[in-house]
Write a protein that holds these residues in place. Structure first.
Motif, PDB file in Angstrom:
ATOM      1  N   THR A  71       0.809  -0.905  -0.276  1.00  0.00           N
ATOM      2  CA  THR A  71       0.258  -0.101  -0.138  1.00  0.00           C
ATOM      3  C   THR A  71       1.014   1.174   0.166  1.00  0.00           C
ATOM      4  O   THR A  71       0.868   2.404  -0.506  1.00  0.00           O
ATOM      5  CB  THR A  71      -0.947  -0.144   1.094  1.00  0.00           C
ATOM      6  OG1 THR A  71      -1.427  -1.266   0.901  1.00  0.00           O
ATOM      7  CG2 THR A  71      -1.654   1.173   1.127  1.00  0.00           C
ATOM      8  N   GLU A  72       1.679   1.391   0.954  1.00  0.00           N
ATOM      9  CA  GLU A  72       3.292   2.505   0.920  1.00  0.00           C
ATOM     10  C   GLU A  72       3.636   2.905  -1.137  1.00  0.00           C
ATOM     11  O   GLU A  72       3.445   4.004  -1.043  1.00  0.00           O
ATOM     12  CB  GLU A  72       4.658   2.247   1.927  1.00  0.00           C
ATOM     13  CG  GLU A  72       5.070   3.564   1.793  1.00  0.00           C
ATOM     14  CD  GLU A  72       4.510   4.674   2.491  1.00  0.00           C
ATOM     15  OE1 GLU A  72       4.920   5.296   2.032  1.00  0.00           O
ATOM     16  OE2 GLU A  72       3.632   4.498   3.399  1.00  0.00           O
ATOM     17  N   ALA A  73       3.625   1.782  -1.426  1.00  0.00           N
ATOM     18  CA  ALA A  73       4.222   2.039  -2.656  1.00  0.00           C
ATOM     19  C   ALA A  73       2.994   2.511  -3.983  1.00  0.00           C
ATOM     20  O   ALA A  73       3.207   2.690  -4.468  1.00  0.00           O
ATOM     21  CB  ALA A  73       5.422   1.347  -2.990  1.00  0.00           C
ATOM     22  N   LEU A  74       1.997   1.495  -3.446  1.00  0.00           N
ATOM     23  CA  LEU A  74       0.882   1.143  -4.644  1.00  0.00           C
ATOM     24  C   LEU A  74      -0.432   1.603  -4.111  1.00  0.00           C
ATOM     25  O   LEU A  74      -1.672   1.881  -5.699  1.00  0.00           O
ATOM     26  CB  LEU A  74       1.089   0.024  -5.432  1.00  0.00           C
ATOM     27  CG  LEU A  74       1.880  -0.922  -5.877  1.00  0.00           C
ATOM     28  CD1 LEU A  74       1.269  -1.857  -6.011  1.00  0.00           C
ATOM     29  CD2 LEU A  74       2.324   0.004  -6.625  1.00  0.00           C
ATOM     30  N   GLY A  75      -0.112   2.269  -2.756  1.00  0.00           N
ATOM     31  CA  GLY A  75      -1.687   2.918  -3.273  1.00  0.00           C
ATOM     32  C   GLY A  75      -2.680   1.695  -2.481  1.00  0.00           C
ATOM     33  O   GLY A  75      -2.558   0.427  -2.602  1.00  0.00           O
ATOM     34  N   VAL A  76      -4.130   2.231  -1.925  1.00  0.00           N
ATOM     35  CA  VAL A  76      -5.187   1.279  -1.901  1.00  0.00           C
ATOM     36  C   VAL A  76      -5.269   0.481  -2.869  1.00  0.00           C
ATOM     37  O   VAL A  76      -5.330   1.029  -4.197  1.00  0.00           O
ATOM     38  CB  VAL A  76      -6.666   1.914  -0.927  1.00  0.00           C
ATOM     39  CG1 VAL A  76      -7.503   1.141  -1.280  1.00  0.00           C
ATOM     40  CG2 VAL A  76      -5.982   2.306  -0.251  1.00  0.00           C
ATOM     41  N   PRO A  77      -5.639  -0.698  -3.217  1.00  0.00           N
ATOM     42  CA  PRO A  77      -5.472  -1.480  -4.071  1.00  0.00           C
ATOM     43  C   PRO A  77      -7.261  -1.184  -4.735  1.00  0.00           C
ATOM     44  O   PRO A  77      -7.878  -1.062  -3.998  1.00  0.00           O
ATOM     45  CB  PRO A  77      -5.892  -3.543  -3.880  1.00  0.00           C
ATOM     46  CG  PRO A  77      -5.553  -3.133  -2.294  1.00  0.00           C
ATOM     47  CD  PRO A  77      -5.296  -1.574  -2.130  1.00  0.00           C
ATOM     48  N   ILE A  78      -7.436  -0.684  -5.660  1.00  0.00           N
ATOM     49  CA  ILE A  78      -8.556  -0.845  -6.791  1.00  0.00           C
ATOM     50  C   ILE A  78      -9.096   0.554  -6.273  1.00  0.00           C
ATOM     51  O   ILE A  78     -10.694   0.600  -5.719  1.00  0.00           O
ATOM     52  CB  ILE A  78      -9.628  -1.743  -6.469  1.00  0.00           C
ATOM     53  CG1 ILE A  78      -9.633  -3.143  -6.753  1.00  0.00           C
ATOM     54  CG2 ILE A  78     -10.584  -0.894  -7.432  1.00  0.00           C
ATOM     55  CD1 ILE A  78     -10.146  -4.525  -7.056  1.00  0.00           C
ATOM     56  N   CYS A  79      -7.891   1.410  -5.921  1.00  0.00           N
ATOM     57  CA  CYS A  79      -8.406   2.840  -5.568  1.00  0.00           C
ATOM     58  C   CYS A  79      -9.233   3.656  -6.638  1.00  0.00           C
ATOM     59  O   CYS A  79      -9.586   2.813  -7.787  1.00  0.00           O
ATOM     60  CB  CYS A  79      -6.765   3.525  -5.586  1.00  0.00           C
ATOM     61  SG  CYS A  79      -5.887   3.541  -6.924  1.00  0.00           S
ATOM     62  N   GLN A  80      -9.489   4.968  -6.311  1.00  0.00           N
ATOM     63  CA  GLN A  80      -9.631   6.407  -6.893  1.00  0.00           C
ATOM     64  C   GLN A  80      -9.621   5.896  -8.095  1.00  0.00           C
ATOM     65  O   GLN A  80     -10.132   6.272  -9.655  1.00  0.00           O
ATOM     66  CB  GLN A  80     -10.199   7.290  -6.522  1.00  0.00           C
ATOM     67  CG  GLN A  80     -11.368   6.618  -5.312  1.00  0.00           C
ATOM     68  CD  GLN A  80     -13.003   6.670  -5.627  1.00  0.00           C
ATOM     69  OE1 GLN A  80     -13.214   6.969  -6.978  1.00  0.00           O
ATOM     70  NE2 GLN A  80     -13.369   5.912  -4.998  1.00  0.00           N
ATOM     71  N   GLU A  81      -8.264   6.504  -8.682  1.00  0.00           N
ATOM     72  CA  GLU A  81      -7.540   6.610  -9.476  1.00  0.00           C
ATOM     73  C   GLU A  81      -7.594   5.371 -10.454  1.00  0.00           C
ATOM     74  O   GLU A  81      -7.691   5.293 -11.773  1.00  0.00           O
ATOM     75  CB  GLU A  81      -5.981   6.808  -9.328  1.00  0.00           C
ATOM     76  CG  GLU A  81      -5.377   7.599 -10.686  1.00  0.00           C
ATOM     77  CD  GLU A  81      -3.470   7.576 -11.004  1.00  0.00           C
ATOM     78  OE1 GLU A  81      -2.808   7.514 -11.662  1.00  0.00           O
ATOM     79  OE2 GLU A  81      -3.102   6.579  -9.619  1.00  0.00           O
TER      80      GLU A  81
END
Length: 385
Positions: free
Chosen positions: A173-183
């Motif tokens: 999460t630190e590198a990739l953000g939340v999985p299936i994130c808003q972006e």
């Protein structure tokens, strides 16, 4: 809205609070199996919910059971007519441009390879095709329509994947953000709307600006029902172009998972195409629609068909001339397009209705280890090339 790297980074830190909370509660209470079993029989809007459905799920279905209040129904009807007029071309674009575009984003390809559904590549393609057909039916948002329940289930499916990956510490999460994130959800919305329009243009399909706008608008409605933050979604095609260009520049590249998923996709459609003579057409179409750079990243094979496929716009132009000059010809081509799309979907589903369920677990292996290897609308040049 003009997005920047900073605003896109913020979108990577956000998921879907409503769906995430529902899924977390279902897992905490051990009610996922009950939910899936009961919801398998709920397939149309307005249908009575079964007894025994967990309370948190019942409330979620109530809250999300209607389309956004801002929907312009005249615009949605224009989108439906646009789909009817171009259904076979849209199906081609979804299969051979939108899906490969997902695979050319390494972290998305890695996420997809972690789900059970990718053990059966026809399942994801069938679900996508079926979802689009549900959306474009006249009764999509009415009682008896199938789109709303499908959207509600897909939203929970996404939340479940986020839940599993974070709980099992299988996502950085630190590198990739939340999985299936808003972006990524907005990026996916661009793949299934703007990139489809780009692909139709590359195939030589003539589109009115009004039809293109309406098709994009319909996918904005879809995004809202799937939990996408509408304050961050590009409102126009020009804004969507800028978002997609930035998104792809930030993330696209080669990956082992992307190449593996693309090979599965090619194998799947080579089975659908009768015989073996025309099998290379599948790879040639992908290469034509996503461009050589992305196709090379995905290990899409080259063949003599690569040149022949580029003649497709000329053939389609002849068919469009027939359609424009003959009402009977237009009816016949629309009917043929409908039957072709239905046949493709039937081949992928093997005649079954696809069910969107919350996965109770993800694949044990992560990645591909162990797996076999009127006013015409004209877009500017796309980044995906």
């Amino acid at each position: 809205m003009n997005h920047t790297d900073k605003s896109m980074d913020a979108l990577r830190r956000s998921g879907d609070e409503l769906a995430d909370a529902v899924v977390a509660t279902l897992f905490e209470r051990g009610e996922v199996g009950t939910f899936n079993s009961l919801m398998r029989h709920v397939s149309t809007a307005g249908q009575r919910l079964p007894d025994g459905l967990p309370g948190v799920a019942r409330e979620y279905l109530r809250v999300t059971g209607t389309p956004p209040g801002w929907v312009d129904w005249d615009e949605m009807e224009r989108a439906r007519l646009f789909f009817i007029d171009n259904n076979v071309h849209i199906s081609t674009a979804l299969s051979f441009a939108s899906m490969p575009a997902c695979y050319v984003v390494p972290h998305v390809a890695r996420l997809l390879s972690a789900t059970h559904g990718l053990n059966y590549p026809s399942k994801r393609m069938a679900e996508t095709g079926q979802f689009t057909v549900y959306l474009m039916r006249p009764d999509a948002f009415e009682a008896g329509g199938r789109f709303i329940p499908a959207a509600q289930k897909v939203r929970l499916l996404h939340a479940a994947i986020r839940h599993h990956l974070k709980r099992e510490d299988r996502w950085d999460t630190e590198a990739l953000g939340v999985p299936i994130c808003q972006e990524d959800m907005i990026g996916g919305q661009m793949f299934f709307s703007l990139l489809v329009l780009d692909s139709l243009h590359r195939l030589g399909i003539h589109m009115s600006a009004e039809g293109a706008d309406a098709y994009y608008y319909a996918w904005r409605v879809v995004g809202a029902m799937l939990g996408v933050d509408q304050t961050a979604v590009p409102a126009t095609l020009d804004e969507a172009r800028r978002f997609l260009d930035l998104y792809m520049l930030r993330h696209m590249g080669p990956s082992e998972e992307g190449a593996h998923l693309t090979r599965q996709l090619i194998d799947l459609y080579e089975e659908v195409v009768p015989g073996t003579l025309f099998d290379p057409v599948v790879s040639a179409l992908i290469r034509h629609l996503v461009g050589d750079t992305c196709a090379d990243w995905l290990d899409v094979p080259r063949s003599g068909w690569d040149t022949l496929v580029k003649a497709a716009p000329h053939l389609l132009g002849v068919l469009e001339t027939i359609e424009d000059r003959s009402p009977l010809g237009a009816w016949a081509l629309d009917r043929l397009g409908h039957l072709t799309t239905a046949l493709e979907l039937s081949s992928l589903t093997r005649g079954r209705v696809m069910h969107y369920a919350i996965p109770e677990q993800l694949r044990k292996e992560y990645g591909v280890s162990g797996a076999a290897r009127t006013r015409r609308w004209t877009p500017p040049p796309a980044t995906v090339s």
